[in-house]
Design a protein around this motif. Sequence first.
Motif, PDB file in Angstrom:
ATOM      1  N   ARG A 143      -3.003  -0.089   9.921  1.00 14.85           N
ATOM      2  CA  ARG A 143      -3.603   0.803   9.381  1.00 14.85           C
ATOM      3  C   ARG A 143      -5.432   0.887   8.602  1.00 14.85           C
ATOM      4  N   PHE A 144      -5.936  -0.195   8.184  1.00 11.72           N
ATOM      5  CA  PHE A 144      -7.467  -0.977   8.239  1.00 11.72           C
ATOM      6  C   PHE A 144      -8.120  -1.675   8.634  1.00 11.72           C
TER       7      PHE A 144
ATOM      8  N   GLU B  90      -1.022  -4.246   6.713  1.00 14.64           N
ATOM      9  CA  GLU B  90      -1.467  -3.618   6.746  1.00 14.64           C
ATOM     10  C   GLU B  90      -2.618  -2.799   7.434  1.00 14.64           C
TER      11      GLU B  90
ATOM     12  N   ASP C 294     -10.118   8.153  -3.523  1.00 15.91           N
ATOM     13  CA  ASP C 294      -8.434   7.992  -2.329  1.00 15.91           C
ATOM     14  C   ASP C 294      -7.712   6.514  -2.706  1.00 15.91           C
ATOM     15  N   LYS C 295      -6.493   6.911  -2.445  1.00 15.39           N
ATOM     16  CA  LYS C 295      -6.075   5.112  -2.894  1.00 15.39           C
ATOM     17  C   LYS C 295      -6.290   4.069  -1.889  1.00 15.39           C
ATOM     18  N   ARG C 296      -7.045   4.386  -0.252  1.00 17.65           N
ATOM     19  CA  ARG C 296      -7.454   3.125   0.464  1.00 17.65           C
ATOM     20  C   ARG C 296      -8.481   2.676  -0.100  1.00 17.65           C
TER      21      ARG C 296
ATOM     22  N   PHE D 287       0.818  -1.242   0.041  1.00 17.04           N
ATOM     23  CA  PHE D 287       0.297  -0.263   0.249  1.00 17.04           C
ATOM     24  C   PHE D 287       0.731   1.366   0.101  1.00 17.04           C
ATOM     25  N   GLU D 288       2.021   1.035   0.535  1.00 16.01           N
ATOM     26  CA  GLU D 288       2.582   2.321   0.760  1.00 16.01           C
ATOM     27  C   GLU D 288       3.318   2.958  -0.552  1.00 16.01           C
TER      28      GLU D 288
END
Length: 204
Positions: A117-118, A114, A54-56, A29-30
Amino acid sequence: MTAEALVRKGRKFDQVLDGAREVFLRDGFEGASVDDIARQAGVSKATLYSYFPDKRLLFMEVARAQCQHQADEALASFDLTRPPREALTRVAHTFLGFIFSDMGQRIFRMCVAESDRFPELGRNFYESGPMVMRRALTSYLTAAVARGELRIDDMALAADQFAELCKADLWPKLIFGLKTRFTEAEIDRIVDGAVETFMARYGA
């Protein structure tokens, strides 16, 4: 508003998703940039953003779609009418075939990496893949019990136990990096043991 509500479907949706999958699985992801994803997908950044603000959201959709694809492939070969040893052996090989594949390993590691983050990623991953397989296996066990082929009181527990039996020995070696590839003989050994152990406990 949910993440799903923010995603707009359209003519190039699958094209964007395919490109994003390649970049996310390669770079994480990063490390994945919107420019790289747009280039891989063969679309403009404006087109990409028109589907995913958005990328998320894009990352979440890639993970969900891959899990769903895994479950759909497994269910396509799942015959509820076959006797337990045959049906369970097929299910086990399909299940292990995915989690030991390059794609399966990369998706698993990506989801673990991730998860902070998620936090919703684990739930979405489980509901779109493992939960689908669990329900299908539970349905099969219920049908086999009705035919007098198995004796099970708790179908959900039995389905979970079988899945864990299929991961014996090999799965810890995989996630801790001790091995990345397994031979057919190694997989057959685990599958045969899982089926025989399950039948010893639940066979009619």
